[in-house]
Write an enzyme that holds these catalytic residues in place. Structure first.
Site, PDB file in Angstrom:
ATOM      1  N   GLY A  38     -11.894 -17.538   7.170  1.00 56.73           N
ATOM      2  CA  GLY A  38     -10.944 -16.869   8.048  1.00 56.73           C
ATOM      3  C   GLY A  38      -9.521 -17.391   7.999  1.00 56.73           C
ATOM      4  CB  ILE A  83       4.019 -24.011   6.633  1.00 61.98           C
ATOM      5  CG1 ILE A  83       3.968 -25.167   7.643  1.00 61.98           C
ATOM      6  CG2 ILE A  83       3.261 -22.789   7.162  1.00 61.98           C
ATOM      7  CD1 ILE A  83       2.592 -25.805   7.841  1.00 61.98           C
ATOM      8  N   GLY A  89      -3.745 -30.610   5.719  1.00 60.58           N
ATOM      9  CA  GLY A  89      -4.610 -29.627   6.374  1.00 60.58           C
ATOM     10  C   GLY A  89      -4.204 -29.289   7.797  1.00 60.58           C
ATOM     11  CD  GLU A 102     -11.358 -29.673  10.672  1.00 64.23           C
ATOM     12  OE1 GLU A 102     -11.960 -29.473  11.743  1.00 64.23           O
ATOM     13  OE2 GLU A 102     -11.674 -29.106   9.604  1.00 64.23           O
TER      14      GLU A 102
HETATM   15 MO1  MOS Z   1     -14.787 -27.500   9.773  1.00 67.52          MO
HETATM   16  S1  MOS Z   1     -15.775 -28.387  11.311  1.00 67.52           S
HETATM   17  O1  MOS Z   1     -14.473 -28.710   8.719  1.00 67.52           O
HETATM   18  O2  MOS Z   1     -15.525 -26.110   9.367  1.00 67.52           O
END
Ligand code: MOS
Length: 757
Positions: free
Chosen positions: A478, A648, A721, A724
């Site tokens: 997604g 980004i 990343g 998270e």
């Molecule tokens: Mo995530 S918890 O690394 O899909």
């Protein structure tokens, strides 16, 4: 933005998702939507006890029901050849491996699959599943975390390896906070939370030959799943094909292979037909992982001027009795603040429940709730603004690893967020700002997660029509992976995005890691950059005499196309940026390549910078809440999430990620809790009426701000990343805002009205 590597402005563009139209028009095909010749349907029967043995199963009525082709239980199931007894006889019989489906009569958790019914239609399979009668010899189960805290243990991996990040950690003096002039000690609890992505877990299992398995499976790791099933069935990896072209959300619960997948594969083998199995929403709550219930204690102490003296952070997370799940709950505590003394202790508590799994911001979202709440509490004791307290303990290098940060723009995040939320409106004294019947408060929380990167490969093929086809065995649950890979390739090749096709979700593509741990763009994007460079190199070699001595990076593909336009009917030419008179038609190149389209595989892997630098993404979340004085209702009225996530690549998809994480954090803070009825060891929250995910009305306008500065030590695009850090720190920001509004410190999530009135 522009940086050293990308000059053409595609990077950063808030481009629409390449698969957006397919998704909103129903053209995207998800695992349960595959139809194969001879395909049959199935349904699971789950145990109704949490621990014990099956003493008998009566399948006769189910077998006689219309359309039923098989009822498979441990009594008649073929045995999965890879299922083994434990390698460590002193440990639980199945430790280290997923539940052995239909292996024996043992029950480890409530709703454990005990039978799969195969029928010609879904309705008939589900009807017949209801006719299976199971008798049990129940044993006393333990599903209550609170009643079993004394049984918490150090994880096996930490016992074996004292250097494991899960092992006991002492920097400086143990429990030094106790000696600090200003100190506090508090306990924090989060309940289990369930991922519940929109798409239900589903698999179509198809044995194309006795030793050749294809699955259309909702997973975050097509290669990982391929390896797992090859090992289970003792067949070569190349004989297992895993397709996950579209994944309708996952949040982590596609990072493990679950009992239903094996059940469907067993069934397909036994009936000799492709078998489709889609979980019900209820089953999504019982057998495909969750964020584990966790207890934490933080002791924190400082000097009166706000210098940390010590932090002690203990955490215990729930796991199952048959598998050890661990997560890095205490990492942020070890590296975020300049405290000379840090003590961390991590334990797991095995219960008679199904195995938890990483859920967005795994570990750290739990840990940050305690740490960032405790810092907020400390700020009131010290009478220092919470941002100022954090700035006084800011670290210019990683205090855990004693390494410089690759990049860290956390101070920028504090500033951007404070400006946007209106931090100056925050009352220094809690419970003093009102808006009619509502108390108003402001809070903030910090998040961090490793800027991970793993080896990955991508294939690039220049098609005769001028399209570059890229393939990599990653997935897109997604966040817009496919879209940003197109942008990265477009930039690397100097082509418009419309000239790039990126394919993923297929285990036959070049190896890529799971989509997990916020590492996809850094890992797979690097592979795409490498593949694009290889492609130019190969074109240079095939270009002929005019190209000799030129540099691969100067090779242009069809330089007549404009950035935003693309006309595939234009004859494709290969040229040189440095010399407009050098060009060769692609048909000539094809001829020189033996008539084959030019194809290369590029590989990206992290280098030794990781030994020299500490790499993290950072986020700061700000919340404005209103708490009703009479009902205790909490409304999040504004949120600002700021991130240092390197370059980004796409401000739209990255912004969407941040907003999604913030909404997840609102759920964590205010609404989400899985509840077990311990008399039966069974979840009672098994639908969206009982388990509350935040809906549109619970989520305010969420503002996102990125620092957007590249970290070229992490990867060639400069990305870190986002997945998270989008949620880590959100729940404490809201809890801290609730305290600021009400003067009530809620240390057990979710913050429901009963806790405030
Ligand atoms: Mo995530 S918890 O690394 O899909």
């Amino acid at each position: 933005m522009k940086d050293l590597f990308f000059k053409d402005g595609v990077i950063g563009d808030p481009m629409n998702r390449v698969d957006g139209r397919l998704k909103v028009t129903g053209g995207a095909r998800y695992s349960a939507e595959y139809e194969l010749p001879g395909l049959v349907h199935s349904a699971l029967v789950g145990s109704t006890i949490a621990k014990g043995r099956i003493t008998s199963i009566d399948t006769k009525a189910a077998e006689r029901a219309p359309g039923v082709m098989a009822v498979i239980t441990h009594v008649n199931s073929i045995k999965v050849p890879g299922f083994a007894a434990s390698a460590h006889p002193s440990e639980p019989s199945t430790i280290g491996q997923p539940l052995r489906v239909f292996y024996d009569e043992k029950i480890y958790f409530n709703d454990q699959p005990v039978a799969i019914v195969v029928a010609d239609t879904l309705e008939r399979a589900r009807y017949a599943a209801g006719l299976v009668k199971v008798q049990y010899a129940a044993e006393q189960h333990q599903t209550s975390f609170d009643a079993n805290t004394s049984r918490a243990v150090l994880p096996t991996s930490a016992k074996r390896n004292p250097k494991s990040p899960l092992a006991d950690y002492d920097r400086g003096q143990t429990n030094a906070f106790q000696t600090a002039p200003v100190k506090l000690e508090a306990e924090y609890v989060i309940p289990s939370e369930m991922h519940n992505p929109m798409e239900l877990q589903a698999i179509v299992a198809h044995w194309e030959a006795a030793d050749k398995l294809t699955v259309y499976d909702k997973v975050q790791a097509v290669k990982g799943t391929q390896k797992a099933f090859a090992k289970d069935w003792k067949i070569p990896e190349e004989n297992v094909k895993v397709i996950a072209t579209f994944v309708g959300g996952a949040f982590g619960n596609g990072l493990h292979n679950w009992p239903h997948e094996t059940a469907a594969i067993i069934a397909a083998k036994m009936v000799g037909r492709p078998v489709k199995l889609m979980l019900t929403r209820e089953q999504m709550f019982t057998m495909v992982g969750y964020r584990p219930h966790a207890w934490q204690r933080v002791g924190i102490g400082a000097t009166p001027d706000g210098k940390l003296v010590g932090i002690t952070h203990e955490a215990t997370g729930q796991t199952s009795s048959y598998e050890e799940f661990t997560e890095s709950t205490l990492q942020q505590t070890r590296m975020m603040y300049q405290s000379p003394n840090v003590t961390t202790r991590y334990r797991i508590l095995p219960l008679d429940v199904s195995t938890p799994i990483w859920m967005r911001g795994p570990g750290e979202a739990t840990g940050a709730f305690a740490l960032e709440s405790a810092l907020d509490e400390l700020s009131y004791l010290l009478n220092i603004d919470p941002i100022e307290l954090r700035l006084r303990n800011y670290t210019d290098q990683d205090p855990e690893k004693n390494l410089p940060w690759s990049t860290k723009f956390l101070k920028e995040c504090y500033q951007m967020g404070a400006d946007r939320i209106g931090w100056n409106k925050r009352p220094a004294k809690p419970g003093t700002l009102r808006d009619g019947d509502w108390l108003v408060g402001y809070g903030m929380g910090v998040g961090t997660f490793g800027a991970n990167r793993r080896p990955a490969k991508a294939r690039a093929r220049l098609l005769a029509n001028g399209t570059v086809l890229l393939q990599s065995a990653t997935t897109d649950i997604g966040p817009g992976t496919g879209t940003v890979m197109v942008q990265i390739a477009a930039d690397a090749l100097g082509l418009p995005p419309k000239a790039i096709v990126f394919e993923l979700g297929n285990s036959t593509f070049p190896e890529a890691p799971s989509q997990g741990g916020s590492a996809t763009v850094a890992s797979v994007g690097s592979a795409v950059v490498a593949a694009c460079a290889e492609l130019k190199k190969k074109l240079l070699e095939l270009g002929g005499p005019g190209f000799s001595g030129a540099k691969p990076e100067d090779v242009t593909i069809n330089s007549r196309v404009q950035m935003r336009a693309y006309n595939s009917s234009l004859p494709l030419e290969i040229g040189l940026r440095t010399n407009a008179s050098v060009k060769v038609s692609y048909s000539d190149v094809l001829q020189r390549n033996g008539g084959q389209e030019v194809e290369v595989v590029g590989e990206g892997r992290p280098g030794n910078e990781r030994q020299k630098y500490s790499m993290y993404s950072f986020s700061v979340h700000f919340a404005e809440v209103k708490v009703h004085t009479m009902t205790g209702e909490v409304r999040v009225t504004k949120m600002v999430s700021c991130a240092d996530a390197g370059t980004i690549v796409n401000h739209k998809t990255a912004g969407n990620q941040m907003i999604g994480g913030a909404v997840g954090g609102i759920g964590m803070a205010l609404t989400e809790a899985a509840v077990i009825d311990h008399r039966f060891g069974r979840y009672v929250t098994k639908d969206f009426a009982e388990y509350h995910v935040p809906v549109q009305a619970d989520a305010p306008a969420i503002e996102v701000a990125f620092v957007d500065k590249p970290d070229l030590l992490v990867d060639p695009m400069g990305t870190k990343g986002i997945g998270e850090i989008a949620i880590i720190g959100v729940a404490p920001a809201i809890a801290n805002a609730v305290f600021n509004a009400t003067g009530k410190r809620i240390r057990e999530l979710p913050i429901t009205p009963d806790k405030l009135i």
